[in-house]
Enzyme design. Sequence first.
Site, PDB file in Angstrom:
ATOM      1  N   GLY A 134       0.723  -1.146  -0.061  1.00 46.70           N
ATOM      2  CA  GLY A 134      -0.215   0.129  -0.051  1.00 46.70           C
ATOM      3  C   GLY A 134       0.484   1.293  -0.031  1.00 46.70           C
ATOM      4  N   GLU A 190     -12.346  -9.531   3.446  1.00 42.55           N
ATOM      5  CA  GLU A 190     -13.354  -9.753   2.229  1.00 42.55           C
ATOM      6  C   GLU A 190     -14.388 -10.699   2.401  1.00 42.55           C
ATOM      7  OE1 GLU A 190     -12.818  -8.201  -0.716  1.00 42.55           O
ATOM      8  OE2 GLU A 190     -10.722  -7.234  -0.579  1.00 42.55           O
ATOM      9  N   LYS A 205       3.013 -10.385  -3.510  1.00 46.22           N
ATOM     10  CA  LYS A 205       3.819  -9.105  -3.243  1.00 46.22           C
ATOM     11  C   LYS A 205       5.529  -9.629  -3.220  1.00 46.22           C
ATOM     12  CE  LYS A 205       0.198  -6.993  -0.974  1.00 46.22           C
ATOM     13  NZ  LYS A 205      -0.728  -6.869   0.319  1.00 46.22           N
TER      14      LYS A 205
HETATM   15  N1  HSE Z   1      -5.988  -7.405   1.119  1.00 44.19           N
HETATM   16  C1  HSE Z   1      -4.444  -6.861   1.263  1.00 44.19           C
HETATM   17  C2  HSE Z   1      -4.391  -6.926   2.673  1.00 44.19           C
HETATM   18  C3  HSE Z   1      -4.577  -5.339   1.009  1.00 44.19           C
HETATM   19  O1  HSE Z   1      -5.026  -7.378   3.748  1.00 44.19           O
HETATM   20  O2  HSE Z   1      -3.061  -6.344   3.238  1.00 44.19           O
HETATM   21  C4  HSE Z   1      -4.247  -5.253  -0.499  1.00 44.19           C
HETATM   22  O3  HSE Z   1      -3.108  -6.132  -0.805  1.00 44.19           O
END
Ligand code: HSE
Length: 426
Positions: A134, A190, A205
Site C-alpha cells: 500500500g 473480504e 507481493k
Molecule cells: N488485502 C490486502 C491486505 C491489501 O489485507 O493487506 C491489498 O493487498
Amino acid sequence: MKKVGVAILGLGVVGGGTYRILTGHRDFYRKAHGLDLTVECVLERNAARAVELGIDKSKICSNIAEICSNPEVDIVVEVIGGVEPAKTFVLAALNAGKSVVTSNKELYCKYSYELEKAAKKNNCGLFYEASCVGGVPVIRTLLDNLQGNKILSMTGIINGTTNYILTKMSDEGASYGDVMKEAQKLGYAEADPTADVEGYDAAYKLSILSSLAFHTKIPFTAVYREGITGVDCTDLANGKRLGYALKLLAVGKNKGDGIEVRVHPAFISSNHPLAGVKDSYNAVYITGDSVEDVMLYGRGAGALPTGSAIVGDIIYCATHDNFNYSPFENTKDADPATKFICNFKSAYYIRLTASDKAGVLSKVTAALGKHGISVSQLVQDENRNGEFVSLILITHETREKDVDKAVEEINLSGIAEVAAVYRVVA
Ligand code: HSE
C-alpha cells in the site's frame, strides 16, 4: 505549468482515494511541482459511484478505446484488480502510448514480463509502487535508494488482513473462526478472504519484491506458501509465554548458495521490531550488505494510503523523461541458473500431546536426535487433559525436511502426537 491528463480505471476503494487526493491536492501540486494534474476521465460501470465522488458524468467513459484515443490522457491508472479485464486494458493503454500506474499485484506479479515489453516498445512508463504494501514506499526504496547494496534478506508482514486476525487472536484468545466473522462484519476481511488468509496476496507481493531485491526473476510459482486458516489460539498463547509473536511472514533470502522465498505463519521473537507490527499495519525489514538493517512500516491498504503510492507514481512519471524498467531480465520464468532452496534451515516450535508417563520424553527427544534435531527449550504445559499433557519444544536451527521426517516418525510411533509445528524466525 506542465499539464498532465490522468484517466482512472475503476473507482473502488483505491480508485476513489486516488481521485480524492488528486483533486484535493491539485493546487498544492501546481505550486510544489509545477504540474497541473487533471483527471480527464474515468472508466467505471457504476455511474452512481462516480457521481458520489463528485465526478461530472461527462467524464465517465464506457470503454477503454475512448480513453486510449483521448489525446488529453497521458497517464492511465489501473485500480481494477485481478487479471482480466485489467490486463487487456493496461496493454491497450501502453500500446496507445500512455504510461500506466497500477496497484494490481496479481497482474504485475504474473504478467509484468508482458506489460514491461509493451511499455518498452512504446516508450511508456510502467509504475507499480501501490501493488506492494500500500502506502509503504518499498518498491522505490529497492529500485533507487538501496541499489548500492546486495540485499541479503527481506522479512515482511505484507498482508494487513492476516495481521489483524492474528493480532486479535493473540490479544483476545479468540478462535480463527470467531475473529474472521468479526473482521468480515467490520469490512476488514473480504467476503471471500481466500487470497489473504491462504497467503496468495503476500506471495504475489513477495514475488515482486524479491525479484527487485535479488535482481533476478522470482516467479510466483517459486514462492512456498502456507496460510493462517489452521492457526490455533493455543499456540499463539504458548508462543507469547515463551517470548514470541506469531505472524504471517514473507521471507526472502539470498545467501549466495541460492534463494529462499516463502510465505507462512512463523514465530518471531518479541524483541524483533516486526513483532510490534500489529493490527492491519504492514512492515518490511530489509538487510543489505552495506546499509545493514532498514525497516519500512505503515499502512499496507486503504483508500488514501494506497492512493498516496499511486499519486507518488503519477508525479514521478510526470517529472521523468527516461523511464526505468526492471533491474533484471524480466522473463516469464526464472533464469535456469537461479537456484531456489526448498529444504531451508530454521528453528521450529513443536507442540506435542503425550501421555504423562516415564520414558515418553526420552523417546521424543530420541526421535528428534535421530534426525540431527537439537532442542533449545522444552516446556510441559501444566494443564492436563486426562492422562495427556502438552509438551512444547523449540529446536535449534535445523533443516525443514529433517523436521518433517521426525514429526512423521513421532506420529507413527504411538508415543506422542504432534499437534502443531511452526517455524521460528530469529
Ligand atoms: N488485502 C490486502 C491486505 C491489501 O489485507 O493487506 C491489498 O493487498
